[in-house]
Write a protein that holds these residues in place. Structure first.
Motif, mmCIF file in Angstrom:
data_model
loop_
_atom_site.group_PDB
_atom_site.id
_atom_site.type_symbol
_atom_site.label_atom_id
_atom_site.label_comp_id
_atom_site.label_asym_id
_atom_site.label_seq_id
_atom_site.Cartn_x
_atom_site.Cartn_y
_atom_site.Cartn_z
ATOM 1 N N VAL A 29 20.073 -1.914 -35.521
ATOM 2 C CA VAL A 29 19.370 -3.112 -35.083
ATOM 3 C C VAL A 29 17.866 -2.928 -35.269
ATOM 4 O O VAL A 29 17.349 -1.819 -35.129
ATOM 5 N N CYS A 30 17.193 -3.992 -35.610
ATOM 6 C CA CYS A 30 15.733 -4.012 -35.638
ATOM 7 C C CYS A 30 15.296 -4.601 -34.304
ATOM 8 O O CYS A 30 15.678 -5.726 -33.972
ATOM 9 N N ALA A 31 14.523 -3.838 -33.546
ATOM 10 C CA ALA A 31 14.147 -4.282 -32.203
ATOM 11 C C ALA A 31 12.882 -3.565 -31.747
ATOM 12 O O ALA A 31 12.521 -2.522 -32.301
ATOM 13 N N PRO A 32 12.226 -4.108 -30.715
ATOM 14 C CA PRO A 32 11.054 -3.433 -30.158
ATOM 15 C C PRO A 32 11.449 -2.081 -29.558
ATOM 16 O O PRO A 32 12.443 -1.997 -28.827
ATOM 17 N N GLU A 33 10.693 -1.037 -29.889
ATOM 18 C CA GLU A 33 10.997 0.276 -29.313
ATOM 19 C C GLU A 33 10.632 0.313 -27.844
ATOM 20 O O GLU A 33 9.750 -0.422 -27.395
ATOM 21 N N SER A 38 12.951 5.017 -27.943
ATOM 22 C CA SER A 38 14.256 4.559 -28.437
ATOM 23 C C SER A 38 14.370 4.671 -29.956
ATOM 24 O O SER A 38 15.460 4.851 -30.478
ATOM 25 N N SER A 39 13.258 4.595 -30.646
ATOM 26 C CA SER A 39 13.259 4.700 -32.108
ATOM 27 C C SER A 39 13.418 6.144 -32.581
ATOM 28 O O SER A 39 13.439 6.404 -33.774
ATOM 29 N N GLU A 40 13.557 7.084 -31.643
ATOM 30 C CA GLU A 40 13.780 8.485 -31.985
ATOM 31 C C GLU A 40 15.119 8.979 -31.427
ATOM 32 O O GLU A 40 15.304 10.158 -31.163
ATOM 33 N N ALA A 41 16.054 8.067 -31.273
ATOM 34 C CA ALA A 41 17.360 8.394 -30.690
ATOM 35 C C ALA A 41 18.158 9.373 -31.549
ATOM 36 O O ALA A 41 19.076 10.026 -31.049
ATOM 37 N N TYR A 42 17.820 9.512 -32.814
ATOM 38 C CA TYR A 42 18.536 10.457 -33.691
ATOM 39 C C TYR A 42 18.385 11.894 -33.209
ATOM 40 O O TYR A 42 19.175 12.762 -33.562
ATOM 41 N N LYS A 43 17.381 12.150 -32.385
ATOM 42 C CA LYS A 43 17.147 13.522 -31.894
ATOM 43 C C LYS A 43 18.200 13.959 -30.884
ATOM 44 O O LYS A 43 18.329 15.140 -30.602
#
Length: 134
Positions: free
Chosen positions: A86-90, A128-133
């Motif tokens: 999803v594209c969303a505000p972090e 939230s934009s670094e959830a891959y960690k």
């Protein structure tokens, strides 16, 4: 003493998040949702997925947040039974997994899932934009 500084900074960031109205329903984010089988687990994979999703194309047109904060996410849904791009505000996430609530149209903490109980463990707070960690 250092822990009080962390608490102060977290509270301050949360207040800014709330007052900036970045927790409002975001129609453009809901429209960008795609179900995927899994999320990227490295920065390199995350960047490739982000390039493919092209959130920057919508970022300048949406009214949910500052365009620079309207970015790629790969997270669970609100029920924890699907993985979404999803594209969303972090957002700043505090010790939980990150979810996208499709009804609310927002990125938020998934309160039923403590990410510190799984491997790899999440930090106490992260974007939230670094959830891959985790």
């Amino acid at each position: 003493m250092a822990s009080w500084v962390h608490v102060f900074l977290i509270v301050h960031l949360l207040l800014i998040q709330g007052y900036m109205n970045e927790n409002i329903h975001c129609k453009e984010a809901v429209e960008s949702v795609e179900t995927v089988s899994s999320c990227p687990t490295s920065k390199e994979q995350w960047d490739k997925a982000s390039s493919r999703k092209k959130c920057w194309e919508t970022a300048l047109e949406q009214t949910c947040s500052d365009p620079q904060k309207f970015v790629y996410h790969c997270v669970i849904n609100g029920y924890g039974n699907a993985t979404l791009e999803v594209c969303a505000p972090e957002r700043l996430i505090l010790g939980h997994c990150t979810e996208f609530n499709e009804v609310g149209g927002v990125i938020q903490d998934q309160l039923f899932t403590k990410c510190n109980g799984v491997f790899p463990k999440c930090d106490d707070y992260y974007l939230s934009s670094e959830a891959y960690k985790c």
